[in-house]
Scaffold this active site. Structure first.
Site, PDB file in Angstrom:
ATOM      1  N   TYR A  23       0.796  -1.237   0.000  1.00  0.00           N
ATOM      2  CA  TYR A  23       0.000   0.000   0.000  1.00  0.00           C
ATOM      3  C   TYR A  23       0.830   1.289   0.000  1.00  0.00           C
ATOM      4  O   TYR A  23       0.265   2.376  -0.076  1.00  0.00           O
ATOM      5  CB  TYR A  23      -0.958  -0.011   1.205  1.00  0.00           C
ATOM      6  CG  TYR A  23      -1.909  -1.197   1.172  1.00  0.00           C
ATOM      7  CD1 TYR A  23      -2.886  -1.298   0.182  1.00  0.00           C
ATOM      8  CD2 TYR A  23      -1.806  -2.234   2.100  1.00  0.00           C
ATOM      9  CE1 TYR A  23      -3.736  -2.390   0.126  1.00  0.00           C
ATOM     10  CE2 TYR A  23      -2.662  -3.327   2.059  1.00  0.00           C
ATOM     11  CZ  TYR A  23      -3.620  -3.407   1.068  1.00  0.00           C
ATOM     12  OH  TYR A  23      -4.463  -4.490   1.019  1.00  0.00           O
ATOM     13  N   HIS A 100      -9.504   0.680  -5.489  1.00  0.00           N
ATOM     14  CA  HIS A 100      -8.567  -0.094  -4.668  1.00  0.00           C
ATOM     15  C   HIS A 100      -7.153   0.368  -4.974  1.00  0.00           C
ATOM     16  O   HIS A 100      -6.807   0.584  -6.150  1.00  0.00           O
ATOM     17  CB  HIS A 100      -8.683  -1.596  -4.958  1.00  0.00           C
ATOM     18  CG  HIS A 100     -10.037  -2.105  -4.640  1.00  0.00           C
ATOM     19  ND1 HIS A 100     -10.447  -2.342  -3.351  1.00  0.00           N
ATOM     20  CD2 HIS A 100     -11.107  -2.348  -5.431  1.00  0.00           C
ATOM     21  CE1 HIS A 100     -11.710  -2.729  -3.372  1.00  0.00           C
ATOM     22  NE2 HIS A 100     -12.141  -2.730  -4.621  1.00  0.00           N
TER      23      HIS A 100
HETATM   24  C1  DQA Z   1      -7.832  -2.833  -0.778  1.00  0.00           C
HETATM   25  C2  DQA Z   1      -7.812  -4.302  -1.248  1.00  0.00           C
HETATM   26  C3  DQA Z   1      -8.590  -5.184  -0.281  1.00  0.00           C
HETATM   27  O1  DQA Z   1      -8.550  -6.536  -0.713  1.00  0.00           O
HETATM   28  C4  DQA Z   1      -7.988  -5.112   1.097  1.00  0.00           C
HETATM   29  O2  DQA Z   1      -8.747  -5.886   2.009  1.00  0.00           O
HETATM   30  C5  DQA Z   1      -7.799  -3.729   1.583  1.00  0.00           C
HETATM   31  C6  DQA Z   1      -7.350  -2.698   0.649  1.00  0.00           C
HETATM   32  C7  DQA Z   1      -6.964  -1.930  -1.667  1.00  0.00           C
HETATM   33  O3  DQA Z   1      -7.138  -0.712  -1.592  1.00  0.00           O
HETATM   34  O4  DQA Z   1      -6.091  -2.411  -2.406  1.00  0.00           O
HETATM   35  O5  DQA Z   1      -7.919  -3.457   2.775  1.00  0.00           O
HETATM   36  O6  DQA Z   1      -9.174  -2.371  -0.874  1.00  0.00           O
END
Ligand code: DQA
Length: 144
Positions: A23, A100
């Site tokens: 992230y 995402h």
């Molecule tokens: C997410 C992807 C999801 O699978 C995960 O549970 C997250 C973050 C993303 O931003 O890539 O918490 O939504």
């Protein structure tokens, strides 16, 4: 002035600390600052909401009805199982874009499915924070 609500779901308050290899190192505050700047450029207003509680997100969506022109949501893990959030969008019938940070299609099998996206205009994934900016641009075009 058009106004949009940007919702971040469960664990996204931990951006910057949480799995930085997936992230990145930037925080939720960094994301919100970036989007505030983008909104100014586009001449629109944005408000932010983050919660780790499904019901709070459902209530926020209900209260957005009539107050916002559209919603951007990263439902995080709720993406994969929250029929409650999906039905909340079904109830208010507002333009919604799902975002995402990571490419959910490149990761574990369970992340590939979104139960929420059928209620959305579309989904952007894998482009990091840029995905939220692109979603805002798209939502502005969509609601012109
Ligand atoms: C997410 C992807 C999801 O699978 C995960 O549970 C997250 C973050 C993303 O931003 O890539 O918490 O939504």
């Amino acid at each position: 002035m058009k106004k949009y609500l940007i919702i971040n779901g469960v664990n996204l308050n931990m951006l910057g600390v949480r799995e930085p290899e997936i992230y990145g190192n930037a925080t939720l505050k960094d994301l919100e600052d970036k989007l505030t700047k983008k909104a100014k450029e586009l001449g629109v207003g944005v408000d932010f909401f983050q919660s780790n509680f499904e019901g709070e997100i459902v209530e926020k969506i209900h209260s957005a009805y009539g107050s916002y022109d559209g919603i951007i949501i990263n439902p995080a893990a709720f993406t994969h199982y929250s029929y409650a959030i999906r039905d909340a969008f079904g109830s208010v019938k507002m333009p919604v874009i799902e975002v995402h940070i990571s490419n959910i299609h490149k990761r574990e099998e369970f992340r590939r499915n979104s139960v929420i996206v059928p209620e959305c205009i579309g989904q952007i994934c894998g482009l990091g924070f840029k995905g939220y900016e692109l979603a805002l641009e798209a939502l502005v075009c969509e609601t012109e």
